[in-house]
Scaffold this motif. Structure first.
Motif, short mmCIF file in Angstrom:
data_model
loop_
_atom_site.label_atom_id
_atom_site.label_comp_id
_atom_site.label_asym_id
_atom_site.label_seq_id
_atom_site.Cartn_x
_atom_site.Cartn_y
_atom_site.Cartn_z
N GLU A 1 -18.78 20.15 63.58
CA GLU A 1 -17.53 20.69 64.24
C GLU A 1 -16.39 19.44 64.18
O GLU A 1 -16.60 18.40 64.38
CB GLU A 1 -17.64 20.87 65.84
CG GLU A 1 -18.49 22.11 65.93
CD GLU A 1 -17.80 23.58 65.97
OE1 GLU A 1 -16.63 23.49 65.33
OE2 GLU A 1 -18.10 24.52 66.32
N ASN A 2 -15.16 20.05 63.98
CA ASN A 2 -14.03 19.00 63.93
C ASN A 2 -13.98 17.63 62.95
O ASN A 2 -13.60 16.70 63.26
CB ASN A 2 -13.76 18.40 65.21
CG ASN A 2 -12.79 19.33 66.34
OD1 ASN A 2 -11.97 20.03 65.42
ND2 ASN A 2 -12.52 19.02 67.50
N PRO B 1 -14.64 24.39 69.40
CA PRO B 1 -13.22 23.81 69.25
C PRO B 1 -11.93 24.85 68.36
O PRO B 1 -12.64 25.81 67.63
CB PRO B 1 -13.12 22.56 68.52
CG PRO B 1 -14.44 22.49 67.71
CD PRO B 1 -15.24 23.36 68.36
N THR B 2 -10.94 24.74 68.61
CA THR B 2 -10.08 25.68 67.98
C THR B 2 -8.59 24.78 67.75
O THR B 2 -8.81 23.64 68.00
CB THR B 2 -9.65 26.90 68.99
OG1 THR B 2 -8.78 27.55 68.10
CG2 THR B 2 -8.89 26.44 70.29
N HIS B 3 -7.71 25.57 67.03
CA HIS B 3 -6.51 24.67 66.96
C HIS B 3 -5.76 24.46 68.26
O HIS B 3 -5.84 25.46 69.15
CB HIS B 3 -5.76 25.58 66.07
CG HIS B 3 -4.32 24.81 65.49
ND1 HIS B 3 -3.54 24.42 66.38
CD2 HIS B 3 -4.12 24.49 64.26
CE1 HIS B 3 -2.32 23.76 65.44
NE2 HIS B 3 -2.82 23.45 64.16
N ALA C 1 -3.46 19.78 74.90
CA ALA C 1 -4.49 20.14 73.85
C ALA C 1 -4.25 19.25 72.83
O ALA C 1 -3.04 18.99 72.52
CB ALA C 1 -4.15 21.66 73.51
N THR C 2 -5.36 18.72 72.20
CA THR C 2 -5.22 17.96 70.99
C THR C 2 -6.17 18.25 69.94
O THR C 2 -6.93 19.22 70.21
CB THR C 2 -5.49 16.43 71.13
OG1 THR C 2 -7.21 16.43 71.66
CG2 THR C 2 -4.83 15.73 72.40
N TYR C 3 -6.00 18.04 68.88
CA TYR C 3 -7.03 18.47 67.47
C TYR C 3 -8.26 18.05 68.10
O TYR C 3 -9.50 18.64 67.66
CB TYR C 3 -6.75 17.61 66.34
CG TYR C 3 -5.19 18.47 65.93
CD1 TYR C 3 -4.94 19.66 65.37
CD2 TYR C 3 -4.17 17.62 65.70
CE1 TYR C 3 -3.89 19.99 64.80
CE2 TYR C 3 -2.88 17.77 65.28
CZ TYR C 3 -2.74 19.14 64.73
OH TYR C 3 -1.74 19.66 64.52
N VAL D 1 -10.30 20.42 57.91
CA VAL D 1 -11.09 19.99 59.01
C VAL D 1 -11.88 21.41 59.47
O VAL D 1 -11.05 22.45 59.85
CB VAL D 1 -10.30 19.44 60.24
CG1 VAL D 1 -11.33 19.17 61.36
CG2 VAL D 1 -9.91 18.06 59.78
N MET D 2 -13.07 21.48 59.59
CA MET D 2 -13.92 22.71 60.01
C MET D 2 -14.14 22.74 61.63
O MET D 2 -14.26 21.81 62.20
CB MET D 2 -15.07 22.61 58.94
CG MET D 2 -15.24 22.66 57.65
SD MET D 2 -16.67 22.48 56.72
CE MET D 2 -17.15 21.01 57.00
N ALA D 3 -14.22 24.06 61.89
CA ALA D 3 -14.17 24.24 63.41
C ALA D 3 -14.81 25.83 63.58
O ALA D 3 -14.32 26.73 62.63
CB ALA D 3 -12.94 24.14 64.13
N GLY D 4 -15.47 26.13 64.47
CA GLY D 4 -15.91 27.30 64.87
C GLY D 4 -17.27 27.66 64.34
O GLY D 4 -17.54 28.99 64.03
N PHE D 5 -18.16 26.68 64.09
CA PHE D 5 -19.54 26.98 63.73
C PHE D 5 -20.33 27.98 64.67
O PHE D 5 -20.28 27.70 65.86
CB PHE D 5 -20.30 25.90 63.22
CG PHE D 5 -19.77 25.19 61.82
CD1 PHE D 5 -20.26 25.51 60.85
CD2 PHE D 5 -18.78 23.94 62.10
CE1 PHE D 5 -19.50 24.90 59.76
CE2 PHE D 5 -18.33 23.32 61.19
CZ PHE D 5 -18.85 23.76 59.96
N ARG D 6 -21.06 28.98 64.11
CA ARG D 6 -21.91 29.91 65.08
C ARG D 6 -23.39 29.25 65.18
O ARG D 6 -24.00 29.34 66.16
CB ARG D 6 -21.96 31.19 64.69
CG ARG D 6 -21.09 32.38 64.91
CD ARG D 6 -19.42 31.79 64.69
NE ARG D 6 -18.54 33.09 64.68
CZ ARG D 6 -17.15 32.75 64.44
NH1 ARG D 6 -16.70 32.08 63.76
NH2 ARG D 6 -16.45 34.03 64.95
N ASN D 7 -23.84 28.72 63.81
CA ASN D 7 -25.17 28.39 63.68
C ASN D 7 -25.56 26.84 64.59
O ASN D 7 -24.62 25.93 64.27
CB ASN D 7 -25.54 28.33 62.65
CG ASN D 7 -25.73 29.53 61.99
OD1 ASN D 7 -26.03 30.41 62.53
ND2 ASN D 7 -25.58 29.85 60.64
#
Length: 307
Positions: A164-165, A234-236, A302-304, A151-157
């Motif tokens: 996200e997520n 989002p983050t872990h 905190a959750t995913y 699962v991808m997270a933390g996109f800048r563009n």
């Protein structure tokens, strides 16, 4: 992944002379986890250096249960005089940069060389072939976990924020593309600066590791705030929920670890391991950094989905 065992022994020997520690993000946490733990122990034995195995786990469903073997190795090493211990986070997903899915040879040489290789169609085809190989000499996260569990997270563009997520599999299906090509394109577009959460750990294994007497609790997260520069992605959830989760889930709900032992795993035991002499215990002369909590109410929020 670019250092040989002899080099690490040499470096650890120097660290040991100055009272240091070999804290290792070991060479593999999937099917090679037993060999990787053995290597870390060998480095400690040969160098005389204390060993800390960072956030211990077995990744990939086919490898669940291997912690029984690694914990036995660690216990035997302690009996043999090697000062080895480990930490753990109370989650069944790991997290790191997305480009760690790539074979080491693609990442060799740094960012610009890695990006150049990702632009090469022949390299992409070679990597896709390796993604399907369960017997690579390195930890092959794609083969172990599958695209649906990355699962991808933390996109800048901004154009990629809608991803996200979401898993690589989900995004690939939306775009009508091959999952590997989807990952390659997003890594290029983000200049490698995109993270991922990997759902790859067994809850039974987490229970075994966190309840072991030699384990301590660490988040393996980054310092985060839900506002400012770190608040836009989002983050872990471990960055926010690790310590209350360990208490709520494994002390109070599952009754695996007595509360006072869990507190030790978060305070005096890690402080002792890394040499924080004025932290970790309530005593005269120690820093007065204490947390007061209600055992009936403490819990992680905190959750995913909402880290």
């Amino acid at each position: 992944c670019f250092a040989k065992t002899d080099e690490l022994i040499s470096l650890a020997r120097t660290a040991s002379a100055f009272g240091g520690m070999y804290a290792s993000h070991i060479r593999g946490e999937g099917r090679t986890v037993v060999e990787a733990v053995s290597e870390a122990i060998t480095i400690g034995r040969e160098s005389g250096c204390r060993v800390q195995i960072s956030h211990h786990k077995a990744c990939g469903e086919r490898n669940w249960g291997l912690v029984d073997k690694t914990l036995a190795l660690i216990e035997q090493a302690r009996k043999d005089g090697v000062d080895v211990a480990f930490d753990v986070y109370p989650y069944t997903a790991s997290s790191t940069a997305l480009d760690t899915i790539l074979p080491p040879w693609v990442r060799d040489g740094g960012k610009e060389e890695e990006l150049e290789r990702l632009r090469d169609p022949s390299v992409r085809e070679a990597v896709k072939k390796e993604f399907r190989d369960h017997d690579t000499p390195y930890e092959n996260t794609v083969a172990e976990d599958g695209w649906a569990n990355i699962v991808m997270a933390g996109f800048r563009n901004e154009r990629n924020k809608r991803f996200e997520n979401r898993s690589v599999q989900s995004v690939a299906e939306e775009l009508g593309k091959d999952p590997a090509e989807t990952a390659f394109d997003l890594l290029l577009d983000e200049e490698l600066k995109v993270g991922a959460v990997f759902h790859e750990i067994s809850e039974d294994d987490v229970k075994k590791v966190i309840s072991h007497p030699l384990s301590m609790v660490g988040s393996d997260g980054e310092s985060e705030a839900p506002y400012g520069p770190t608040g836009s992605s989002p983050t872990h959830p471990r960055s926010y929920g690790t310590f209350p989760r360990a208490i709520r889930r494994y002390c109070i709900e599952n009754e695996l670890v007595p509360l006072e032992q869990m507190i030790r795993k978060m305070t005096s035991w890690p402080a002792e391991r890394i040499g924080l002499r004025d932290r970790g215990a309530i005593a005269r002369g120690m820093a007065a950094d204490m947390v007061v909590f209600d055992p009936d109410r403490i819990r992680d929020l905190a959750t995913y989905e909402d880290s």
